[in-house]
Design a protein around this motif. Structure first.
Motif, PDB file in Angstrom:
ATOM      1  N   VAL A 176       0.755  -1.330   0.006  1.00  0.00           N
ATOM      2  CA  VAL A 176      -0.116  -0.081  -0.084  1.00  0.00           C
ATOM      3  C   VAL A 176       0.851   1.166   0.045  1.00  0.00           C
ATOM      4  O   VAL A 176       1.439   1.716   1.081  1.00  0.00           O
ATOM      5  CB  VAL A 176      -0.803  -0.047   1.346  1.00  0.00           C
ATOM      6  N   TYR A 177       1.036   1.956  -1.224  1.00  0.00           N
ATOM      7  CA  TYR A 177       1.836   3.076  -1.475  1.00  0.00           C
ATOM      8  C   TYR A 177       1.118   4.187  -0.988  1.00  0.00           C
ATOM      9  O   TYR A 177       0.214   4.616  -1.309  1.00  0.00           O
ATOM     10  CB  TYR A 177       2.301   3.114  -2.628  1.00  0.00           C
ATOM     11  N   LEU A 178       1.635   4.793   0.189  1.00  0.00           N
ATOM     12  CA  LEU A 178       1.144   5.937   0.844  1.00  0.00           C
ATOM     13  C   LEU A 178       1.824   7.244   0.141  1.00  0.00           C
ATOM     14  O   LEU A 178       2.936   7.658   0.220  1.00  0.00           O
ATOM     15  CB  LEU A 178       1.340   6.079   2.333  1.00  0.00           C
ATOM     16  N   LYS A 179       1.214   8.006  -0.759  1.00  0.00           N
ATOM     17  CA  LYS A 179       1.839   8.986  -1.878  1.00  0.00           C
ATOM     18  C   LYS A 179       1.297  10.288  -1.233  1.00  0.00           C
ATOM     19  O   LYS A 179       0.394  10.584  -1.105  1.00  0.00           O
ATOM     20  CB  LYS A 179       1.402   8.586  -3.051  1.00  0.00           C
ATOM     21  N   GLY A 180       2.536  11.265  -1.198  1.00  0.00           N
ATOM     22  CA  GLY A 180       2.103  12.546  -0.888  1.00  0.00           C
ATOM     23  C   GLY A 180       3.450  13.595  -1.456  1.00  0.00           C
ATOM     24  O   GLY A 180       4.305  12.967  -1.999  1.00  0.00           O
ATOM     25  N   THR A 181       2.970  14.806  -1.460  1.00  0.00           N
ATOM     26  CA  THR A 181       3.723  15.652  -2.210  1.00  0.00           C
ATOM     27  C   THR A 181       5.191  15.989  -1.065  1.00  0.00           C
ATOM     28  O   THR A 181       4.937  15.919  -0.034  1.00  0.00           O
ATOM     29  CB  THR A 181       3.093  17.080  -2.597  1.00  0.00           C
ATOM     30  N   ARG A 182       5.943  16.338  -1.719  1.00  0.00           N
ATOM     31  CA  ARG A 182       7.207  16.896  -0.825  1.00  0.00           C
ATOM     32  C   ARG A 182       6.911  17.964   0.120  1.00  0.00           C
ATOM     33  O   ARG A 182       7.348  17.735   1.319  1.00  0.00           O
ATOM     34  CB  ARG A 182       8.598  17.336  -1.733  1.00  0.00           C
ATOM     35  N   GLU A 183       6.078  18.811  -0.364  1.00  0.00           N
ATOM     36  CA  GLU A 183       5.643  19.947   0.727  1.00  0.00           C
ATOM     37  C   GLU A 183       4.822  19.316   2.014  1.00  0.00           C
ATOM     38  O   GLU A 183       5.201  19.583   3.088  1.00  0.00           O
ATOM     39  CB  GLU A 183       4.905  20.888  -0.035  1.00  0.00           C
ATOM     40  N   LEU A 184       4.186  18.372   1.549  1.00  0.00           N
ATOM     41  CA  LEU A 184       3.376  17.809   2.999  1.00  0.00           C
ATOM     42  C   LEU A 184       4.065  16.928   3.565  1.00  0.00           C
ATOM     43  O   LEU A 184       4.094  16.927   4.789  1.00  0.00           O
ATOM     44  CB  LEU A 184       1.931  17.055   2.102  1.00  0.00           C
ATOM     45  N   LEU A 185       4.897  16.102   3.021  1.00  0.00           N
ATOM     46  CA  LEU A 185       5.756  15.242   3.858  1.00  0.00           C
ATOM     47  C   LEU A 185       6.618  16.207   4.603  1.00  0.00           C
ATOM     48  O   LEU A 185       7.109  15.722   5.803  1.00  0.00           O
ATOM     49  CB  LEU A 185       6.700  14.502   2.701  1.00  0.00           C
ATOM     50  N   ALA A 186       7.421  17.104   4.062  1.00  0.00           N
ATOM     51  CA  ALA A 186       8.297  17.856   4.946  1.00  0.00           C
ATOM     52  C   ALA A 186       7.418  18.526   5.912  1.00  0.00           C
ATOM     53  O   ALA A 186       8.082  18.631   7.046  1.00  0.00           O
ATOM     54  CB  ALA A 186       8.831  19.225   3.973  1.00  0.00           C
TER      55      ALA A 186
END
Length: 164
Positions: free
Chosen positions: A100-110
């Protein structure tokens, strides 16, 4: 069935893994528990792990997966699983393992990493993880956006599993 919540640090693997295990009434194992003290120390000091650092870690998780399977148990694990070669070690030829790949933008992850406390991972390593990440295709994983609430992520994941 074995589920592996995957993605870079800050994607919410632990929270989603715990919720999936709760909904499936099964065990949850955080892949970080299999890291050596040396790996944790490197990450704490902002030093990216190499493939040589990761191979024993991945093999230890695969051994734990096989133990659950031998006991005929459903289980949820977490593991960043950044490269296809890493996922191949965890999956082997096993149709019972679902990523299950939990995908997010760099901005949200940071943003998430900046607010996280009590974790050994140095937030400066995010870019290194993103650079290493080989996003899985539909043939490899269920992809879910981390912009959803944790409950929505779990609902979408379970719905997509039923369609497989």
């Amino acid at each position: 069935m074995i589920l592996i919540a995957m993605g870079v640090s800050g994607a919410g693997k632990t929270r989603i893994g715990e919720l999936l295990a709760e909904r499936l009434n099964c065990s949850f194992t955080d892949g970080d528990a299999f890291h050596s003290a040396a790996n944790k120390e490197k990450m704490h000091h902002g030093i990216p792990l190499t493939d040589d650092d990761r191979w024993p870690w991945l093999k230890a998780i695969r051994t734990a997966i096989e133990e659950k399977q031998k006991a005929n148990e459903t289980a949820v694990f977490t593991c960043s699983s950044l490269k296809r070669s890493y996922r191949d070690i965890l999956r082997k030829e096993d149709k019972d393992v679902c990523f299950v790949y939990l995908k997010g933008t760099r901005e949200l992850l940071a943003q998430r990493l900046q607010t996280r406390t009590g974790h050994f991972f140095d937030p400066s390593l995010l870019q290194s993880q993103l650079d290493t990440l080989e996003e899985p295709g539909e043939d490899e994983a269920i992809t879910v956006s981390i912009e959803l609430t944790p409950e929505q992520i779990v609902d979408e994941t379970l719905a997509k599993i039923k369609l497989r």
